[in-house]
Design a protein around this motif. Sequence first.
Motif, short mmCIF file in Angstrom:
data_model
loop_
_atom_site.label_atom_id
_atom_site.label_comp_id
_atom_site.label_asym_id
_atom_site.label_seq_id
_atom_site.Cartn_x
_atom_site.Cartn_y
_atom_site.Cartn_z
N ARG A 110 -0.45 -13.47 18.91
CA ARG A 110 -0.20 -12.12 18.43
C ARG A 110 0.55 -11.26 19.45
O ARG A 110 1.14 -10.25 19.09
CB ARG A 110 -1.52 -11.47 18.02
N MET A 111 0.52 -11.69 20.73
CA MET A 111 1.29 -10.97 21.75
C MET A 111 2.66 -11.60 21.98
O MET A 111 3.41 -11.15 22.83
CB MET A 111 0.51 -10.94 23.07
N GLY A 112 2.97 -12.67 21.23
CA GLY A 112 4.27 -13.31 21.37
C GLY A 112 4.30 -14.43 22.38
O GLY A 112 5.36 -15.00 22.65
N PHE A 113 3.14 -14.81 22.95
CA PHE A 113 3.08 -15.89 23.93
C PHE A 113 2.48 -17.16 23.32
O PHE A 113 1.79 -17.91 23.99
CB PHE A 113 2.25 -15.47 25.14
N GLY A 114 2.73 -17.39 22.07
CA GLY A 114 2.08 -18.50 21.37
C GLY A 114 2.86 -19.79 21.40
O GLY A 114 2.78 -20.59 20.46
N GLY A 115 3.63 -20.04 22.46
CA GLY A 115 4.33 -21.31 22.59
C GLY A 115 3.42 -22.37 23.18
O GLY A 115 2.24 -22.15 23.43
N ALA A 169 1.20 -28.40 21.36
CA ALA A 169 2.38 -27.75 20.80
C ALA A 169 2.22 -27.51 19.31
O ALA A 169 2.58 -26.45 18.78
CB ALA A 169 3.63 -28.59 21.08
N GLU A 170 1.65 -28.50 18.59
CA GLU A 170 1.43 -28.33 17.16
C GLU A 170 0.35 -27.29 16.90
O GLU A 170 0.46 -26.48 15.97
CB GLU A 170 1.02 -29.67 16.54
N LEU A 171 -0.70 -27.28 17.71
CA LEU A 171 -1.74 -26.26 17.58
C LEU A 171 -1.13 -24.87 17.65
O LEU A 171 -1.39 -24.01 16.78
CB LEU A 171 -2.77 -26.42 18.69
N MET A 172 -0.33 -24.62 18.68
CA MET A 172 0.22 -23.28 18.87
C MET A 172 1.17 -22.91 17.73
O MET A 172 1.19 -21.76 17.28
CB MET A 172 0.92 -23.18 20.22
N ALA A 173 1.95 -23.87 17.25
CA ALA A 173 2.85 -23.60 16.13
C ALA A 173 2.06 -23.22 14.88
O ALA A 173 2.43 -22.30 14.14
CB ALA A 173 3.74 -24.81 15.86
N GLN A 174 0.96 -23.93 14.63
CA GLN A 174 0.16 -23.64 13.44
C GLN A 174 -0.57 -22.30 13.57
O GLN A 174 -0.76 -21.59 12.57
CB GLN A 174 -0.83 -24.78 13.19
N VAL A 175 -1.02 -21.96 14.77
CA VAL A 175 -1.66 -20.66 14.98
C VAL A 175 -0.65 -19.54 14.73
O VAL A 175 -0.97 -18.53 14.09
CB VAL A 175 -2.27 -20.56 16.39
N GLY A 209 4.27 -9.39 18.78
CA GLY A 209 5.37 -10.13 19.39
C GLY A 209 6.21 -10.79 18.32
O GLY A 209 5.80 -10.91 17.18
N ARG A 210 7.38 -11.25 18.68
CA ARG A 210 8.28 -11.88 17.72
C ARG A 210 8.83 -13.17 18.30
O ARG A 210 8.71 -13.44 19.50
CB ARG A 210 9.45 -10.94 17.39
N GLY A 211 9.44 -13.96 17.43
CA GLY A 211 10.07 -15.18 17.89
C GLY A 211 9.15 -16.38 17.77
O GLY A 211 8.08 -16.32 17.17
N GLY A 212 9.58 -17.48 18.36
CA GLY A 212 8.87 -18.74 18.23
C GLY A 212 7.72 -18.91 19.19
O GLY A 212 7.08 -19.95 19.19
N GLY A 213 7.41 -17.92 19.99
CA GLY A 213 6.29 -18.05 20.91
C GLY A 213 6.75 -18.48 22.28
O GLY A 213 7.35 -19.54 22.45
N VAL A 214 6.50 -17.67 23.29
CA VAL A 214 6.92 -17.99 24.65
C VAL A 214 6.02 -19.09 25.21
O VAL A 214 4.80 -18.94 25.21
CB VAL A 214 6.85 -16.73 25.54
N PRO A 215 6.59 -20.19 25.68
CA PRO A 215 5.75 -21.24 26.27
C PRO A 215 5.19 -20.81 27.61
O PRO A 215 5.78 -19.98 28.31
CB PRO A 215 6.72 -22.42 26.42
N LEU A 216 4.04 -21.38 27.95
CA LEU A 216 3.38 -21.08 29.22
C LEU A 216 3.29 -22.35 30.03
O LEU A 216 2.51 -23.25 29.69
CB LEU A 216 1.99 -20.48 28.98
N PRO A 217 4.06 -22.50 31.11
CA PRO A 217 3.97 -23.70 31.93
C PRO A 217 2.62 -23.77 32.64
O PRO A 217 1.89 -22.78 32.74
CB PRO A 217 5.12 -23.52 32.93
#
Length: 314
Positions: free
Chosen positions: A179-184, A229-235, A244-252
Amino acid sequence: MTAPAGRLVLAGASGFIGGHVARFAAAQGWTVRTIGRAPGADARWDDPAGLRAVLEASDAVLNLAGRSVSCRYTKRTADEIFSSRTETTAALGHAIAACDAPPPVWLNSSTGTIYRDARDRPQTEAAGQLGSGFSVAVARAWERELFDAAVDVRRIALRTSIVLGPDGGALAPIVNLARMGFGGREGDGAQVFSWIHVDDFTRAVLHLIADDRVSGAVNVATEHPVSNAELMAQVRRAFGTPLGRGGGVPLPAWALRAGARIIRTEAELVLKSRWVEPEVLAASGFAWRFPRLPAALDDLAARTRRGLLPVQLG
């Protein structure tokens, strides 16, 4: 398979999962008696006579007690995590041994984290390889207290995967990130995420109470784990990203480790690959209501409030 409703003694009813179990079991006609430190508990851990009394002639006991692992593993918190699991399990063993009519089945929490970091193959009860480190040591000691107890009752160690429920629990921080856009993806995103819907967890407990063929360790998960990765995409799909917007910022991995220190938790909770296969549960004939993640998340999203969710910090 469903057990006829009777009297269920539940330890840990004040927790997120325990609360769901108590409500679900009561709705199925069970009389739920509780053990814990919360006001209103029917028995307390520091009262051996009270423990025996609440367990006497009950139909099943389920122990979910234990300090949350969502914290930094300091000496103090590590001791609390260890003792809150082993000491409560030992107390139950002593109380059950003292009963004239003990409960015929004792289900005790354990964790799917007992297995090694697995990316090559799923870990079953029969062929899974136990891992190493603090979390595994806690799980092994926890199960040892259960199976070494001098009681003549059927015992099951619930090696539970991540339980997903509405409005809190393990899902809350993941939803907040989305919800904050960090869902990668988190880390490389390839770590396996084994999970179970909280309603199926409770149904599995009642199923195992009814099936007297099952004892020993039981993996509690769906048969359809996903990658991180699939978990975050489904969430992101199910819960949306109002902040937040977009495909979700990944977190290394390095960012997760740094962030974990800030919010006082451990990055292992996200980065370890937990590939848990419920071989025993499936063989017993259990039918999942939510076997796959998309439908499970759709159900939970419909039952979860908007905005950021409360997260327990350690």
